[in-house]
Design a protein around this motif. Structure first.
Motif, PDB file in Angstrom:
ATOM      1  N   HIS A   1      20.606  27.886  67.047  1.00  0.00           N
ATOM      2  CA  HIS A   1      22.051  27.774  67.273  1.00  0.00           C
ATOM      3  C   HIS A   1      22.690  26.781  66.303  1.00  0.00           C
ATOM      4  CE1 HIS A   1      25.892  27.643  69.327  1.00  0.00           C
ATOM      5  NE2 HIS A   1      25.770  26.330  69.466  1.00  0.00           N
ATOM      6  N   HIS A   2      22.022  25.638  66.066  1.00  0.00           N
ATOM      7  CA  HIS A   2      22.611  24.575  65.248  1.00  0.00           C
ATOM      8  C   HIS A   2      22.355  24.720  63.753  1.00  0.00           C
ATOM      9  CE1 HIS A   2      22.741  22.519  69.221  1.00  0.00           C
ATOM     10  NE2 HIS A   2      23.822  21.958  68.718  1.00  0.00           N
ATOM     11  N   ARG A   3      21.209  25.286  63.366  1.00  0.00           N
ATOM     12  CA  ARG A   3      20.845  25.310  61.945  1.00  0.00           C
ATOM     13  C   ARG A   3      21.896  26.007  61.067  1.00  0.00           C
ATOM     14  NH1 ARG A   3      16.021  24.231  59.312  1.00  0.00           N
ATOM     15  NH2 ARG A   3      15.876  25.065  57.186  1.00  0.00           N
ATOM     16  N   PRO A   4      22.414  27.184  61.461  1.00  0.00           N
ATOM     17  CA  PRO A   4      23.436  27.826  60.607  1.00  0.00           C
ATOM     18  C   PRO A   4      24.665  26.941  60.398  1.00  0.00           C
ATOM     19  CG  PRO A   4      22.587  29.385  62.219  1.00  0.00           C
ATOM     20  CD  PRO A   4      22.065  28.039  62.616  1.00  0.00           C
ATOM     21  N   LYS A   5      25.024  26.172  61.409  1.00  0.00           N
ATOM     22  CA  LYS A   5      26.177  25.272  61.276  1.00  0.00           C
ATOM     23  C   LYS A   5      25.877  24.158  60.270  1.00  0.00           C
ATOM     24  CE  LYS A   5      27.719  25.994  66.064  1.00  0.00           C
ATOM     25  NZ  LYS A   5      27.969  25.344  67.385  1.00  0.00           N
TER      26      LYS A   5
ATOM     27  N   VAL B   1      23.681  24.333  57.800  1.00  0.00           N
ATOM     28  CA  VAL B   1      23.665  24.978  56.481  1.00  0.00           C
ATOM     29  C   VAL B   1      25.080  25.098  55.934  1.00  0.00           C
ATOM     30  CG1 VAL B   1      23.212  27.138  55.242  1.00  0.00           C
ATOM     31  CG2 VAL B   1      21.493  26.222  56.823  1.00  0.00           C
ATOM     32  N   ASP B   2      26.006  25.532  56.775  1.00  0.00           N
ATOM     33  CA  ASP B   2      27.409  25.670  56.346  1.00  0.00           C
ATOM     34  C   ASP B   2      27.993  24.320  55.927  1.00  0.00           C
ATOM     35  OD1 ASP B   2      27.349  28.372  56.804  1.00  0.00           O
ATOM     36  OD2 ASP B   2      28.365  28.279  58.756  1.00  0.00           O
ATOM     37  N   GLN B   3      27.697  23.283  56.705  1.00  0.00           N
ATOM     38  CA  GLN B   3      28.229  21.949  56.403  1.00  0.00           C
ATOM     39  C   GLN B   3      27.687  21.436  55.064  1.00  0.00           C
ATOM     40  OE1 GLN B   3      26.963  19.823  59.903  1.00  0.00           O
ATOM     41  NE2 GLN B   3      28.918  20.127  60.955  1.00  0.00           N
ATOM     42  N   ILE B   4      26.398  21.621  54.845  1.00  0.00           N
ATOM     43  CA  ILE B   4      25.791  21.143  53.601  1.00  0.00           C
ATOM     44  C   ILE B   4      26.275  21.960  52.409  1.00  0.00           C
ATOM     45  CG2 ILE B   4      23.578  21.114  52.347  1.00  0.00           C
ATOM     46  CD1 ILE B   4      22.328  19.776  54.718  1.00  0.00           C
ATOM     47  N   ARG B   5      26.409  23.257  52.584  1.00  0.00           N
ATOM     48  CA  ARG B   5      26.919  24.095  51.489  1.00  0.00           C
ATOM     49  C   ARG B   5      28.334  23.673  51.113  1.00  0.00           C
ATOM     50  NH1 ARG B   5      26.553  29.003  53.609  1.00  0.00           N
ATOM     51  NH2 ARG B   5      28.676  28.921  54.457  1.00  0.00           N
ATOM     52  N   GLU B   6      29.177  23.465  52.102  1.00  0.00           N
ATOM     53  CA  GLU B   6      30.567  23.081  51.831  1.00  0.00           C
ATOM     54  C   GLU B   6      30.647  21.702  51.191  1.00  0.00           C
ATOM     55  OE1 GLU B   6      34.657  23.610  51.613  1.00  0.00           O
ATOM     56  OE2 GLU B   6      33.031  25.039  52.016  1.00  0.00           O
ATOM     57  N   ALA B   7      29.844  20.752  51.699  1.00  0.00           N
ATOM     58  CA  ALA B   7      29.849  19.400  51.122  1.00  0.00           C
ATOM     59  C   ALA B   7      29.366  19.425  49.674  1.00  0.00           C
ATOM     60  CB  ALA B   7      28.964  18.478  51.959  1.00  0.00           C
TER      61      ALA B   7
ATOM     62  N   VAL C   1      16.372  18.976  53.116  1.00  0.00           N
ATOM     63  CA  VAL C   1      17.712  19.260  52.605  1.00  0.00           C
ATOM     64  C   VAL C   1      17.667  20.404  51.592  1.00  0.00           C
ATOM     65  CG1 VAL C   1      19.626  18.318  51.247  1.00  0.00           C
ATOM     66  CG2 VAL C   1      18.587  16.944  53.057  1.00  0.00           C
ATOM     67  N   MET C   2      16.630  20.438  50.751  1.00  0.00           N
ATOM     68  CA  MET C   2      16.519  21.517  49.763  1.00  0.00           C
ATOM     69  C   MET C   2      16.412  22.881  50.440  1.00  0.00           C
ATOM     70  SD  MET C   2      14.144  20.087  46.663  1.00  0.00           S
ATOM     71  CE  MET C   2      14.533  18.549  45.816  1.00  0.00           C
ATOM     72  N   LYS C   3      15.720  22.947  51.563  1.00  0.00           N
ATOM     73  CA  LYS C   3      15.644  24.210  52.307  1.00  0.00           C
ATOM     74  C   LYS C   3      17.031  24.653  52.749  1.00  0.00           C
ATOM     75  CE  LYS C   3      10.954  23.635  54.183  1.00  0.00           C
ATOM     76  NZ  LYS C   3      10.151  23.439  55.428  1.00  0.00           N
ATOM     77  N   LEU C   4      17.808  23.711  53.243  1.00  0.00           N
ATOM     78  CA  LEU C   4      19.166  24.028  53.695  1.00  0.00           C
ATOM     79  C   LEU C   4      20.049  24.447  52.527  1.00  0.00           C
ATOM     80  CD1 LEU C   4      19.489  20.982  56.102  1.00  0.00           C
ATOM     81  CD2 LEU C   4      19.164  23.354  56.798  1.00  0.00           C
ATOM     82  N   LEU C   5      19.865  23.780  51.375  1.00  0.00           N
ATOM     83  CA  LEU C   5      20.630  24.138  50.182  1.00  0.00           C
ATOM     84  C   LEU C   5      20.264  25.536  49.707  1.00  0.00           C
ATOM     85  CD1 LEU C   5      20.361  20.722  48.321  1.00  0.00           C
ATOM     86  CD2 LEU C   5      22.515  21.784  49.044  1.00  0.00           C
TER      87      LEU C   5
END
Length: 368
Positions: free
Chosen positions: A70-74, A76-82, A187-191
């Motif tokens: 539930h939280h991971r996609p959010k 990912v979105d936050q890190i992508r936008e930042a 963090v690299m995984k999320l990026l």
């Protein structure tokens, strides 16, 4: 205007050979800084353009519940936008205990607070390997020196004999290498996911396998309006993880203004490097940042962990990842070789003009 009898290189060489660093100058009780530390008017005039206290600062991202569907996609979105809009963000609940962060900061501070004759044993200018303690890695290449000293430790990919690391911070440096790598790879995984790539793509490309730790000390400066802690630069790596104490000074360029990065207890600062901007084809941004000269009596301590690739592709050249390219999104950067990459960093000072380099490929010259 420079006076005819001023021999800048002579003063720089005398300072360097004294091995006292700016910490030694500060501790000596000087009330005015040596002339070669004074920056040009165009640099100093920009110090007054900092953001207002109402600025929101860089994004703050909570990594707790990272593995929750539930939280991971959010996140990912936050890190992508930042990464697209700021190039910098601060993470909390990253899995490293506050006590471990404090131990690391205190260990680097303890190294810099040793007597001059003890630190001088490590004072060398051999960039790119082993252990190097020095003031200003670009001292002989820059237009003006900046008010900081650094302990540089290359942790990988070349094996480092642990005994080379100063004993006073050896245990903490080795431990921090492991901890910072764990955070960086998370963090690299999320990026990767933010780019639509498999989460392990950056690890597969060895993007965390070259690692250098730089422990900066920014001692009290008696004339902070005449110099810089570190001048404006970007990082020519994949990713940077920054741990700092509570003394302010770091600023990030966002739009047309400089934004203060307020230290957050327990937080780690992540920033996109030039290499990541290139391979992401400009989706993620590597942005200018700087450190003001320290006007506080307490020294500013920052531990910077730079992550970069260890193995170049078989073609020995890099550019935007093919998976991210399409007729609608063609490559905006040319490929470049490892030699071009290294030559660009080591041939100039920190104050190189990045705009002239971006036309070919986005690699700027920074403080390692």
């Amino acid at each position: 205007m420079a006076s005819a009898d001023y021999d800048r290189m002579k003063e720089v060489k005398e300072f360097d050979e004294s091995k006292m660093g700016v910490k030694g100058l500060s501790d000596s009780g000087i009330t005015s800084i040596p002339r070669f530390f004074i920056h040009p008017p165009q640099t100093l005039s920009q110090l007054k353009s900092s953001s207002s206290s109402s600025s929101p600062g860089i994004p703050m991202i909570d990594l707790s519940n990272l593995d929750s569907p539930h939280h991971r996609p959010k996140i990912v979105d936050q890190i992508r936008e930042a990464s697209k809009t700021w190039g910098f963000f601060q993470v909390i609940n990253h899995g490293v205990a506050v006590s471990a962060l404090e131990e690391t900061i205190n260990a680097i501070k303890s190294f810099h607070e040793q007597p001059q004759q003890v630190k001088a044993k490590h004072y060398v200018r051999e960039e790119g390997r082993g252990v190097m303690y020095a003031s200003n890695n670009d001292l002989y290449r820059s237009e003006a020196a900046s008010w900081h000293d650094s302990l540089q430790v290359w942790m990988a990919p070349q094996p480092l004999e642990v005994e080379q690391i100063p004993e006073i911070c050896r245990r903490e440096v080795v431990a921090w290498d492991t901890r910072a790598k764990t955070v960086a790879e998370s963090v690299m995984k999320l990026l990767c996911e933010g780019l639509g790539l498999e989460s392990g793509k950056f690890k597969e490309l060895t993007f965390s396998d070259t690692r250098v730790l730089v422990g900066h000390c920014y001692p009290y400066c008696p004339q902070p309006d005449l110099t810089m802690g570190i001048i404006s630069h970007t990082d020519p790596v994949v990713l940077t993880v920054l741990l700092q104490n509570q003394v302010p000074g770091l600023q990030v360029k966002h739009g047309d203004e400089w934004v203060d990065v307020k230290p957050v207890p327990g937080g780690l600062i992540i920033n996109v490097g030039d290499f990541l901007q290139i391979v992401s084809n400009g989706e993620y941004k590597s942005v200018q940042h700087r450190v003001l000269a320290n006007s506080c009596k307490e020294p500013r301590i920052s531990i910077v962990m730079f992550f970069n690739l260890a193995k170049w592709k078989d073609s020995n050249s890099y550019g935007p990842l093919p998976e991210l390219l399409s007729p609608e999104k063609p490559a905006i950067y040319s490929n470049f070789t490892q030699k071009e990459y290294n030559d660009n960093f080591y041939s100039k000072g920190l104050d190189s003009n990045p705009s002239s380099i971006r036309l070919q490929y986005k690699i700027t010259i920074i403080m390692w």
